[in-house]
Design a protein around this motif. Sequence first.
Motif, PDB file in Angstrom:
ATOM      1  N   ARG A  33      85.386  85.533 -90.714  1.00 47.81           N
ATOM      2  CA  ARG A  33      85.626  86.944 -90.996  1.00 47.81           C
ATOM      3  C   ARG A  33      85.478  87.315 -92.470  1.00 47.81           C
ATOM      4  O   ARG A  33      84.638  88.123 -92.817  1.00 47.81           O
ATOM      5  CB  ARG A  33      87.038  87.345 -90.506  1.00 47.81           C
ATOM      6  CG  ARG A  33      87.159  87.442 -89.007  1.00 47.81           C
ATOM      7  CD  ARG A  33      86.318  88.591 -88.438  1.00 47.81           C
ATOM      8  NE  ARG A  33      86.253  88.563 -86.976  1.00 47.81           N
ATOM      9  CZ  ARG A  33      85.320  87.933 -86.275  1.00 47.81           C
ATOM     10  NH1 ARG A  33      84.352  87.277 -86.878  1.00 47.81           N
ATOM     11  NH2 ARG A  33      85.323  87.973 -84.949  1.00 47.81           N
ATOM     12  N   SER A  34      86.300  86.739 -93.342  1.00 48.05           N
ATOM     13  CA  SER A  34      86.317  87.222 -94.722  1.00 48.05           C
ATOM     14  C   SER A  34      85.108  86.706 -95.499  1.00 48.05           C
ATOM     15  O   SER A  34      84.452  85.740 -95.121  1.00 48.05           O
ATOM     16  CB  SER A  34      87.597  86.779 -95.415  1.00 48.05           C
ATOM     17  OG  SER A  34      87.550  85.409 -95.702  1.00 48.05           O
ATOM     18  N   ASP A  35      84.829  87.394 -96.604  1.00 45.35           N
ATOM     19  CA  ASP A  35      83.739  86.979 -97.485  1.00 45.35           C
ATOM     20  C   ASP A  35      83.866  85.492 -97.831  1.00 45.35           C
ATOM     21  O   ASP A  35      82.885  84.737 -97.762  1.00 45.35           O
ATOM     22  CB  ASP A  35      83.777  87.796 -98.783  1.00 45.35           C
ATOM     23  CG  ASP A  35      83.397  89.263 -98.572  1.00 45.35           C
ATOM     24  OD1 ASP A  35      83.270  89.688 -97.413  1.00 45.35           O
ATOM     25  OD2 ASP A  35      83.241  89.977 -99.581  1.00 45.35           O
ATOM     26  N   ASP A  36      85.070  85.084 -98.196  1.00 45.79           N
ATOM     27  CA  ASP A  36      85.260  83.696 -98.619  1.00 45.79           C
ATOM     28  C   ASP A  36      85.051  82.704 -97.475  1.00 45.79           C
ATOM     29  O   ASP A  36      84.544  81.604 -97.686  1.00 45.79           O
ATOM     30  CB  ASP A  36      86.674  83.508 -99.196  1.00 45.79           C
ATOM     31  CG  ASP A  36      86.796  84.151-100.581  1.00 45.79           C
ATOM     32  OD1 ASP A  36      85.763  84.529-101.154  1.00 45.79           O
ATOM     33  OD2 ASP A  36      87.924  84.277-101.071  1.00 45.79           O
ATOM     34  N   PRO A  92      78.077  90.385 -95.530  1.00 44.71           N
ATOM     35  CA  PRO A  92      77.729  91.380 -96.547  1.00 44.71           C
ATOM     36  C   PRO A  92      76.658  90.844 -97.503  1.00 44.71           C
ATOM     37  O   PRO A  92      76.552  89.633 -97.714  1.00 44.71           O
ATOM     38  CB  PRO A  92      79.037  91.610 -97.311  1.00 44.71           C
ATOM     39  CG  PRO A  92      80.122  90.977 -96.504  1.00 44.71           C
ATOM     40  CD  PRO A  92      79.471  89.913 -95.671  1.00 44.71           C
TER      41      PRO A  92
END
Lengths: 304, 304, 304, 304
Positions: free
Chosen positions: C111-114, C146
Amino acid sequence: MLDETAKGVFTIAATPFLPDGALDIESVDRMVDFYAERGATGLTILGMMGEAGKLTSTESIEIIKRVKARTMLPIVVGVSSPGFAAMGALANEAMAAGAAGVMVAPTGGLRSDDQITGYYHNVANTLGDIPFVLQDFPLVTGVTIPSKVILKVVEDCPTCVMLKHEDWPGLEKISALRTASDAGARRISILCGNGGLFLPEEMGRGADGAMTGFAFPEMMAGVVEKMSAGDAAGAQDLFSAYLPMVRYENQPGLGLAIRKYVLAKRGAIAHATLRSPGPKLSTLAIAEIENLLDRQTRALERLA
Amino acid sequence: MLDETAKGVFTIAATPFLPDGALDIESVDRMVDFYAERGATGLTILGMMGEAGKLTSTESIEIIKRVKARTMLPIVVGVSSPGFAAMGALANEAMAAGAAGVMVAPTGGLRSDDQITGYYHNVANTLGDIPFVLQDFPLVTGVTIPSKVILKVVEDCPTCVMLKHEDWPGLEKISALRTASDAGARRISILCGNGGLFLPEEMGRGADGAMTGFAFPEMMAGVVEKMSAGDAAGAQDLFSAYLPMVRYENQPGLGLAIRKYVLAKRGAIAHATLRSPGPKLSTLAIAEIENLLDRQTRALERLA
Amino acid sequence: MLDETAKGVFTIAATPFLPDGALDIESVDRMVDFYAERGATGLTILGMMGEAGKLTSTESIEIIKRVKARTMLPIVVGVSSPGFAAMGALANEAMAAGAAGVMVAPTGGLRSDDQITGYYHNVANTLGDIPFVLQDFPLVTGVTIPSKVILKVVEDCPTCVMLKHEDWPGLEKISALRTASDAGARRISILCGNGGLFLPEEMGRGADGAMTGFAFPEMMAGVVEKMSAGDAAGAQDLFSAYLPMVRYENQPGLGLAIRKYVLAKRGAIAHATLRSPGPKLSTLAIAEIENLLDRQTRALERLA
Amino acid sequence: MLDETAKGVFTIAATPFLPDGALDIESVDRMVDFYAERGATGLTILGMMGEAGKLTSTESIEIIKRVKARTMLPIVVGVSSPGFAAMGALANEAMAAGAAGVMVAPTGGLRSDDQITGYYHNVANTLGDIPFVLQDFPLVTGVTIPSKVILKVVEDCPTCVMLKHEDWPGLEKISALRTASDAGARRISILCGNGGLFLPEEMGRGADGAMTGFAFPEMMAGVVEKMSAGDAAGAQDLFSAYLPMVRYENQPGLGLAIRKYVLAKRGAIAHATLRSPGPKLSTLAIAEIENLLDRQTRALERLA
């Protein structure tokens, strides 16, 4: 006004209905009293568990006013909306009616870190001076909010004063936020959801309390108090006595019906009715609940 | 009153806003005229593409009344809601304001055949005599409705008079429904969405027209007319001239901004503004649109 | 070895089966010839559209070897896997069998960018010197990547040499990546998917070509060539002639059956068979395809 | 051969790895002994919690053989696959290596009742005489299987002998299936998952036992035994002593790391290693686990 020092138990209030589905506005008073007498330090209304989406806007305002008229406790009002104009309008009405702050979940479809941050920038702009709670509930919203993004919102938006923490698993998120605030980031209030299922551990990680609607607010108040007083063992003993019921209530799609059944049985509301569409409890489910309540009473007696 | 004989092009109307996000109620008249003059046989308002979720309930009613005051075309109003009480209230208001029928998408979380059927039984009970459109749009609702379930709703609920068909792929669904009605099931109107991307094939399978908001309603009116007249080649020639633009507009999350840009350029609305939150077109995107419009004009000239 | 200069058309190769579902290894040769003769500058095998998940690991290697034996074109092999050990093993086998590089889609649940960045760091570590393609296909993987994350992967992992671009909408992503490489970021190859549906605009934004399996590779080769030569109008004219078919093939869940039907009809493979489970085309669908092919032929004649 | 009379505890076996991620085949023996000595009546291997997707096919077969060589308990092998050919091949290998039956979860993307039923018809055809377990785990597969569909599969496919029940909430599903078998439908075995979180209630509704990997199989064996003997209170007392840990282990994405930590601590496997990619436990998480284990030991002492 809600601020970063909020702690304790903000109960997610149910919305009482009559058997025919009409708003049971008369039950609001005793429900508010019920929560307050059992240790609530605040109330959250018109959240997901308050069947907010099933209310007309007139009903929503009516409820805020009735709750406010009955209690001095701070009131948080859910104002999540697909559009900022509607969000702003409802937030202003809520504050005018006496709310202490508002709560906003991210709109579905947000994905990247920047999208979520940007969304909350807009929320903060829309709300102006109104303090708000960032609601983090991926299981329902479909939006996962990394700790990093929460910290960025906290940094950029001084009116973000609280996190409603409901990620699952979510313990590391609390630790990450507290490590950051220990290192100098603004420390906001963290109140935890998920029906209280991880409350002792959440408090141990640095949460300030609970924001959830488990039908026994006294459990949450007791756990928060004991954990705050350094009595982890006492907190866990108390928690364990309620855990079978906490777990049972924590069934998605069914939980609110269980909760309302118990609240009605305890006299907090007159009827267990959910507004349609909503699930109905089977005879077997009711028997299970009664058995769990019975066992819970005895476990609490043993503990006392 | 809307009934099973509805056909042609029910345009999904945009909701016009001023640059500051306020409702541009003055633009409603010319937008209605624009649609009517380009072949619309009905209008659908307050649907997903009408930014309905971003409107207050007062604004919603204001729009219905303004549209009704301007046109004799039948008006379908989107009334999807998490609760039946709110759905019923909005539907009654819409009908009182002059709507011909309402449209209902399934609430998220419905999964099994029986759950979906049960949901529409409740919809029909809630709406009473009001004719309704079953909106089938899995990409957005997350609910897949099998043909079998649609046929069951058609059988059980006489007030279900139309399918807004927006499954993708969805051609076999139209064939299944028409095979069933040829065999004796009640034949309801089928109007198709997805921006018109499969309109010639959908008509060939037995659809009655389009219900979508592509910024050139005359394309859809022309395709429906030619297909109905047996001129499949002519319909496809016309369709092909518009297809590059149909395709470009059909980008999820961005489509409405493209559509409003074109509608504003064509003079149907005063401003291309979307109410926040909404995407903005980049300079490059606008250049692409202008190029496509240019090419489309020339393709239509060649065709004429 | 695959590198950042790759461009043109990397056709996503189908996997040919006999009517009984057995691998049709004999068809591989003529399929490879078919692609090469129609302008492919590379081949991608064992991707999602190659029914890779339905093959045994022995069959996968057999196909790589057969393709390699037939062509000098660079071969990209899909090696996405829930575990890095298996990914590494398959990648090594693929390279040993003659692949030029591998392609990796993110595992679901990121999910997250990281998280996404971290995942590709692990991919790069696992693959060692093997050049890889980052596959960005949110509609299927559920993971939105992204631009910022892609740029971070490009910065951190020198072996990431290509983006398989299949976000939808995705044009702004190409522009963001090219703006960054103009400003000094490493410029990787961008080849676009989605069946070619936005190829002219993608090339206009700075893509290097297509990586998709539309059954007429010559369309993609022609569009890429003309766009590269600055002949945007010519590219769009050519594209428009094929667009009705591109659009029809681009139906999720059904597209591969349509593509294999056309490939079989064109003689690229012996049978249109999909390995089970897979959809079957109805008589009506086949008639629609035949009509579209017919019209396409005539549109191309008019163009010539 | 697995049949409808299976009951008790089929432990979902972990897959042991060495610290470097290599298969720890030596640990398999003691892990099998560990499960058997603590009341397992069967073993399920290569399921989702066995990190099956991270194994090569050679490793998978190696594990089946090693487990089989060590125990006379019936072994269920997970064979879910995107393609029926691969599913059939793995199932045949598993049976040849000594499995008693196989388990199949639905492939993602199935939606309607008929699609799911059709899928399991194909599964049954593919598997021939091999008895299979229908795995119902919507939280992970995204496919919700209504009771009605399970009953149809049971009716149509005599080789479907067991339901791995892991819907959430799922109690009404068990009741629906038992009501149907009381009324004459074939009665299949129902073993429940979700880490045992609802085991007493599930047994009360008519389940035959558990199929899950909670690190204390003796809890599940005890609860199943007591419930079967009519000692509901005793079962619940035992369950409650373990519940804080059951709950803690039941954190999605993190649960397997917790489970392996406990299994390693208990000596069932040599290392707590998960094959990459997988989560790592923080120091705080380990402290929480140790505290819970400690409290659990004392709760069990009080109970004895």
